[in-house]
Motif scaffolding. Sequence first.
Motif, short mmCIF file in Angstrom:
data_model
loop_
_atom_site.label_atom_id
_atom_site.label_comp_id
_atom_site.label_asym_id
_atom_site.label_seq_id
_atom_site.Cartn_x
_atom_site.Cartn_y
_atom_site.Cartn_z
N GLU A 144 -38.82 -46.05 55.71
CA GLU A 144 -38.75 -45.00 56.48
C GLU A 144 -39.41 -43.60 55.94
O GLU A 144 -39.85 -42.73 56.24
CB GLU A 144 -37.41 -44.54 57.08
CG GLU A 144 -37.11 -45.64 58.24
CD GLU A 144 -35.33 -45.67 58.60
OE1 GLU A 144 -34.73 -44.58 58.06
OE2 GLU A 144 -35.21 -46.21 59.57
N LYS A 145 -38.75 -43.76 54.41
CA LYS A 145 -39.07 -42.46 53.51
C LYS A 145 -40.60 -42.38 53.19
O LYS A 145 -41.36 -41.58 53.50
CB LYS A 145 -38.39 -42.57 52.38
CG LYS A 145 -36.87 -41.88 52.48
CD LYS A 145 -36.22 -42.10 51.16
CE LYS A 145 -34.78 -41.83 51.52
NZ LYS A 145 -33.96 -41.82 50.23
N HIS A 183 -42.93 -44.03 55.19
CA HIS A 183 -43.63 -43.55 56.33
C HIS A 183 -43.80 -42.12 56.82
O HIS A 183 -44.80 -41.54 57.01
CB HIS A 183 -43.14 -44.25 57.56
CG HIS A 183 -43.60 -43.94 58.70
ND1 HIS A 183 -45.12 -44.64 59.01
CD2 HIS A 183 -43.33 -43.39 60.02
CE1 HIS A 183 -45.62 -44.24 60.35
NE2 HIS A 183 -44.63 -43.56 61.05
N THR A 184 -42.62 -41.39 56.34
CA THR A 184 -42.46 -40.03 56.56
C THR A 184 -43.54 -39.41 55.48
O THR A 184 -44.16 -38.27 55.98
CB THR A 184 -41.03 -39.54 56.41
OG1 THR A 184 -40.11 -40.16 57.20
CG2 THR A 184 -41.03 -37.96 56.33
N LYS A 205 -46.95 -36.95 56.46
CA LYS A 205 -47.01 -35.59 56.10
C LYS A 205 -48.18 -35.50 55.25
O LYS A 205 -49.26 -34.66 55.80
CB LYS A 205 -46.17 -35.34 54.90
CG LYS A 205 -44.58 -34.91 55.79
CD LYS A 205 -43.73 -34.58 54.57
CE LYS A 205 -42.18 -34.29 55.41
NZ LYS A 205 -41.20 -34.06 54.37
#
Length: 133
Positions: A65-66, A68-69, A73
Amino acid sequence: MNRTDIAHQVSLTLGGFDDSFDLDAILDDLAEAGVTDSVDDIDSDTYWGIVRRHDTGASAEEEAEKAHTAYLKAEAAYKEATVARQVAFARAVDAHGRGGNAVLSNKIGLAAPTVKSIADRGRAILADRTTEK
């Protein structure tokens, strides 16, 4: 009961998702918590707290998840930089007038047709911005 029997009990409580957990670490913590015969030797909250601490699947999901975030960005920044480049090329080529593609091409080291293509996209963006006002 032995460690193998307790491992089987733990495996049953994990519902087939054993691969997402560090089973050895769970068994070590259970032994440390006083489990000798059954996982029922300790209260449910303590048991599930131990299991959660060794949920490698959850930490892998969190890492994904990190990542992907961070990717989203970076992708947004890339898109923003691409638009800024296109607009800047359009303005630079137009500022030089006739032959502006060649001038900019020589200055930045890209082929003139590439510069023209980028500048054309920049002009389209500028035209859209003017019609929106």
